[in-house]
Scaffold this motif. Structure first.
Motif, PDB file in Angstrom:
ATOM      1  N   LEU A 301      38.150  46.408  42.642  1.00  0.00           N
ATOM      2  CA  LEU A 301      37.867  45.082  43.253  1.00  0.00           C
ATOM      3  C   LEU A 301      38.819  44.819  43.925  1.00  0.00           C
ATOM      4  O   LEU A 301      38.674  43.955  45.068  1.00  0.00           O
ATOM      5  N   ALA A 302      40.108  45.063  43.829  1.00  0.00           N
ATOM      6  CA  ALA A 302      41.217  44.685  44.837  1.00  0.00           C
ATOM      7  C   ALA A 302      40.795  45.570  46.043  1.00  0.00           C
ATOM      8  O   ALA A 302      41.117  44.857  47.191  1.00  0.00           O
ATOM      9  N   GLU A 303      40.491  46.717  46.119  1.00  0.00           N
ATOM     10  CA  GLU A 303      40.233  47.255  47.322  1.00  0.00           C
ATOM     11  C   GLU A 303      39.167  46.673  48.154  1.00  0.00           C
ATOM     12  O   GLU A 303      39.149  46.892  49.239  1.00  0.00           O
ATOM     13  N   HIS A 304      38.278  46.021  47.508  1.00  0.00           N
ATOM     14  CA  HIS A 304      37.206  45.564  48.321  1.00  0.00           C
ATOM     15  C   HIS A 304      37.365  43.846  48.317  1.00  0.00           C
ATOM     16  O   HIS A 304      36.527  43.222  48.542  1.00  0.00           O
ATOM     17  N   GLY A 305      38.556  43.379  48.342  1.00  0.00           N
ATOM     18  CA  GLY A 305      39.147  42.013  48.688  1.00  0.00           C
ATOM     19  C   GLY A 305      39.111  41.332  47.886  1.00  0.00           C
ATOM     20  O   GLY A 305      39.387  39.906  48.137  1.00  0.00           O
ATOM     21  N   PHE A 306      38.971  41.741  46.375  1.00  0.00           N
ATOM     22  CA  PHE A 306      38.808  40.474  45.301  1.00  0.00           C
ATOM     23  C   PHE A 306      40.331  40.109  44.735  1.00  0.00           C
ATOM     24  O   PHE A 306      40.903  41.308  44.698  1.00  0.00           O
ATOM     25  N   ASP A 307      40.734  38.918  44.756  1.00  0.00           N
ATOM     26  CA  ASP A 307      42.145  38.795  44.148  1.00  0.00           C
ATOM     27  C   ASP A 307      41.868  38.766  42.703  1.00  0.00           C
ATOM     28  O   ASP A 307      41.511  38.028  42.120  1.00  0.00           O
ATOM     29  N   THR A 308      42.622  39.847  42.167  1.00  0.00           N
ATOM     30  CA  THR A 308      42.666  40.059  40.602  1.00  0.00           C
ATOM     31  C   THR A 308      44.025  39.484  40.036  1.00  0.00           C
ATOM     32  O   THR A 308      44.097  39.891  39.065  1.00  0.00           O
ATOM     33  N   THR A 309      44.590  38.496  40.846  1.00  0.00           N
ATOM     34  CA  THR A 309      45.727  37.761  40.246  1.00  0.00           C
ATOM     35  C   THR A 309      45.700  37.166  38.783  1.00  0.00           C
ATOM     36  O   THR A 309      44.391  36.629  39.015  1.00  0.00           O
ATOM     37  N   GLY A 310      46.178  37.443  37.968  1.00  0.00           N
ATOM     38  CA  GLY A 310      46.066  36.711  36.683  1.00  0.00           C
ATOM     39  C   GLY A 310      45.303  37.353  35.758  1.00  0.00           C
ATOM     40  O   GLY A 310      45.100  36.911  34.705  1.00  0.00           O
ATOM     41  N   VAL A 311      44.489  38.458  36.003  1.00  0.00           N
ATOM     42  CA  VAL A 311      43.499  39.205  35.204  1.00  0.00           C
ATOM     43  C   VAL A 311      44.274  40.153  34.440  1.00  0.00           C
ATOM     44  O   VAL A 311      45.022  40.752  34.753  1.00  0.00           O
ATOM     45  N   THR A 312      44.021  39.893  32.816  1.00  0.00           N
ATOM     46  CA  THR A 312      44.534  41.116  31.938  1.00  0.00           C
ATOM     47  C   THR A 312      43.142  41.549  31.258  1.00  0.00           C
ATOM     48  O   THR A 312      42.197  40.903  30.834  1.00  0.00           O
ATOM     49  N   LEU A 313      43.106  42.596  31.446  1.00  0.00           N
ATOM     50  CA  LEU A 313      41.860  43.448  30.706  1.00  0.00           C
ATOM     51  C   LEU A 313      42.335  44.493  29.826  1.00  0.00           C
ATOM     52  O   LEU A 313      42.950  45.522  29.944  1.00  0.00           O
ATOM     53  N   ASN A 314      41.969  44.293  28.368  1.00  0.00           N
ATOM     54  CA  ASN A 314      42.065  45.431  27.656  1.00  0.00           C
ATOM     55  C   ASN A 314      40.738  46.072  27.456  1.00  0.00           C
ATOM     56  O   ASN A 314      40.830  47.380  26.799  1.00  0.00           O
ATOM     57  N   ASP A 315      39.834  45.819  27.769  1.00  0.00           N
ATOM     58  CA  ASP A 315      38.252  46.613  27.685  1.00  0.00           C
ATOM     59  C   ASP A 315      37.526  46.060  28.935  1.00  0.00           C
ATOM     60  O   ASP A 315      37.818  44.959  29.616  1.00  0.00           O
ATOM     61  N   ASN A 316      36.465  46.654  28.945  1.00  0.00           N
ATOM     62  CA  ASN A 316      35.406  46.385  29.874  1.00  0.00           C
ATOM     63  C   ASN A 316      34.154  45.561  29.368  1.00  0.00           C
ATOM     64  O   ASN A 316      33.132  45.196  30.243  1.00  0.00           O
ATOM     65  N   SER A 317      34.157  45.053  28.253  1.00  0.00           N
ATOM     66  CA  SER A 317      32.992  44.510  27.870  1.00  0.00           C
ATOM     67  C   SER A 317      33.296  43.051  27.477  1.00  0.00           C
ATOM     68  O   SER A 317      32.365  42.317  27.450  1.00  0.00           O
ATOM     69  N   GLY A 318      34.550  42.696  27.173  1.00  0.00           N
ATOM     70  CA  GLY A 318      34.764  41.255  27.001  1.00  0.00           C
ATOM     71  C   GLY A 318      34.892  41.112  25.551  1.00  0.00           C
ATOM     72  O   GLY A 318      35.187  39.863  25.111  1.00  0.00           O
ATOM     73  N   LEU A 319      34.984  42.096  24.624  1.00  0.00           N
ATOM     74  CA  LEU A 319      35.046  42.020  23.053  1.00  0.00           C
ATOM     75  C   LEU A 319      36.666  41.743  22.727  1.00  0.00           C
ATOM     76  O   LEU A 319      36.718  40.970  21.920  1.00  0.00           O
ATOM     77  N   SER A 320      37.292  42.212  23.682  1.00  0.00           N
ATOM     78  CA  SER A 320      38.774  42.185  23.508  1.00  0.00           C
ATOM     79  C   SER A 320      39.126  40.779  23.589  1.00  0.00           C
ATOM     80  O   SER A 320      38.904  39.979  24.192  1.00  0.00           O
ATOM     81  N   THR A 321      40.207  40.279  22.489  1.00  0.00           N
ATOM     82  CA  THR A 321      40.702  38.756  22.353  1.00  0.00           C
ATOM     83  C   THR A 321      41.761  38.627  23.204  1.00  0.00           C
ATOM     84  O   THR A 321      42.466  37.679  23.420  1.00  0.00           O
ATOM     85  N   GLY A 322      42.202  39.675  23.773  1.00  0.00           N
ATOM     86  CA  GLY A 322      43.379  39.849  24.818  1.00  0.00           C
ATOM     87  C   GLY A 322      43.056  39.891  26.305  1.00  0.00           C
ATOM     88  O   GLY A 322      43.886  39.693  26.994  1.00  0.00           O
ATOM     89  N   ASN A 323      42.024  39.889  26.550  1.00  0.00           N
ATOM     90  CA  ASN A 323      41.308  39.735  27.967  1.00  0.00           C
ATOM     91  C   ASN A 323      41.659  38.281  28.400  1.00  0.00           C
ATOM     92  O   ASN A 323      41.314  37.482  27.753  1.00  0.00           O
ATOM     93  N   ARG A 324      42.049  38.139  29.805  1.00  0.00           N
ATOM     94  CA  ARG A 324      42.117  36.733  30.397  1.00  0.00           C
ATOM     95  C   ARG A 324      41.594  36.908  31.938  1.00  0.00           C
ATOM     96  O   ARG A 324      41.904  38.152  32.728  1.00  0.00           O
ATOM     97  N   ILE A 325      40.805  36.198  32.358  1.00  0.00           N
ATOM     98  CA  ILE A 325      40.155  35.939  33.723  1.00  0.00           C
ATOM     99  C   ILE A 325      40.394  34.700  34.519  1.00  0.00           C
ATOM    100  O   ILE A 325      39.819  33.717  33.638  1.00  0.00           O
TER     101      ILE A 325
END
Length: 427
Positions: A301-325
């Motif tokens: 995403l960053a390489e294609h110009g999207f600002d990923t500042t502030g993102v925390t990912l523990n998984d790719n599904s969104g089931l984790s309670t630790g994710n923040r977007i």
């Protein structure tokens, strides 16, 4: 063939079918009413152009829409609401509330996964699961490839190719790392929301069903080995390594990536999302684990110009309670997909559930104006409701939006979010 050609070909085919249906009705009508006499068609003089509000363009009053959305955003049912709405024609941010401040995103996380997959991988790529000869005579080894969509029919086909065997092993070394991610609840396996992440599963490890949120197996890879063993007459099943250079006895392929991404988005399938994340990781040379998958996703995403500042990912599904977007990122991806520059991402829009029609939005919007006009990815966890997608307004203008509600009760927040999107439709 690139998927964009395949996709637009399918779209053209659907359009052609619709036109043909209308034409068929016209022919039948002509045959039935050809002798009917009628008066000339009633003519209405062209009206004067309607008054356009100050600041509105082509009858689109984004200022009025922003004011109404601000009012709706104050609904207590939404708890803490962060979000952004963008006019995809002009690129104007019509409304926002703390768009750069990340919140728990739930399954709207899958928008990031889908975007990274479409940007990084070949949309027509397939996963190939092979069965090879084992070191011991009479033994075979399933070389798992990350295909969690295997079907009974595919196992039947593999068995027919293999013939007879005494022992069936399964090699799961294509993936690494923990089978359950940080922030997951093991109870969700029996609840039907996820399975231990192993690189071979029958129907996403569902027990007694092929779809839906039904209990999942705790041993998905061994289940695949057992299914093959039952068909080839093997008495022994276990995990093992495929010998280097072993003879390939049988193979089967998954659906193309684009179809797998669509299934993942429409039905919000967590297992599919995690598998696709690892596919991205492997393609970029990262460890094929949850950590490698999330790292690869954000890199793409960053390489294609999207600002990923502030993102925390523990998984790719969104089931984790630790994710923040931050909702700004969700909106930016969808806005880009809706513009001329977003051709590679455009299939994501078609994969979004339709309000009142498909997937996780099938039973929503039943009496709302957004029904049929809102396409959006949902997200639900305790205290969290998300909605991110696109909506065509009554004016014909298309808007993208990303909305995250935290500290809210699910059903009231969901209703308020649907009302919010429907209000965009009415503008």
């Amino acid at each position: 063939m690139r998927f964009k050609k395949l996709w637009w070909g399918v779209t053209a085919g659907v359009t052609a079918v619709a036109v043909a249906a209308v034409a068929g009705v016209g022919v039948l009508t002509q045959q039935r009413y050809a002798d009917l006499e009628h008066a000339p068609a009633y003519a209405v003089e062209r009206p004067e152009p309607k008054i356009v509000p100050a600041g509105a363009e082509d009858g689109v009053d984004n200022a009025a829409l922003a004011a109404e959305l601000t009012r709706l955003a104050a609904d207590p049912a939404l708890g803490t609401l962060h979000g952004q709405v963008t006019d995809t024609v002009t690129g104007e941010v019509v409304w926002s509330e703390s768009p750069d401040e990340p919140l728990l995103p739930a399954s709207s996380t899958k928008i990031l996964t889908a975007a990274a997959a479409m940007l990084e991988l070949d949309p027509v790529h397939r996963l190939t699961t092979e069965v090879v000869a084992g070191d011991v005579p009479g033994s075979v080894v399933i070389r798992a490839s990350g295909d969690v969509w295997l079907t009974e029919e595919q196992i039947d086909d593999l068995a027919e190719q293999v013939g007879q065997a005494d022992t069936v092993f399964i090699d799961t070394s294509v993936w690494s790392g923990p089978a359950l991610m940080e922030g997951w609840d093991a109870a969700d396996i029996d609840g039907g929301y996820v399975a231990p992440m192993e690189p071979a599963m029958l129907h996403g490890a569902r027990i007694g069903a092929t779809e839906g949120d039904v209990p999942r197996s705790h041993t998905p890879a061994l289940d695949v080995a057992q299914a093959l063993a039952d068909r080839v007459g093997a008495d022994t099943v276990g995990e093992g390594s495929a010998p280097p250079g072993a003879e390939v006895l049988a193979s089967t392929e998954s659906e193309v990536l684009a179809e797998r991404v669509e299934d993942m988005m429409v039905w919000s399938d967590n297992v599919m999302a995690e598998a696709i994340g690892r596919e991205i990781a492997i393609h970029r040379g990262h460890e094929p684990s949850a950590e490698g998958a999330t790292t690869a996703t954000l890199e793409v995403l960053a390489e294609h110009g999207f600002d990923t500042t502030g993102v925390t990912l523990n998984d790719n599904s969104g089931l984790s309670t630790g994710n923040r977007i931050p909702p700004r990122l969700l909106d930016d991806i969808l806005h880009t997909a809706a513009t001329a520059e977003g051709e590679e991402l455009r299939p994501i829009l078609a994969a979004l559930p339709v309000a009142g029609g498909t997937g996780t939005l099938m039973d929503r919007y039943q009496d709302m104006s957004g029904r049929g006009w809102v396409r959006a990815k949902t997200g639900t966890l305790t205290g969290t409701s998300a909605l991110a997608g696109v909506v065509t307004a009554d004016s014909g203008r298309v808007y993208s939006f990303g909305l995250l509600s935290n500290d809210s009760a699910i059903l009231p927040a969901r209703a308020a979010l649907d009302n919010f999107a429907s209000t965009i439709r009415e503008s």
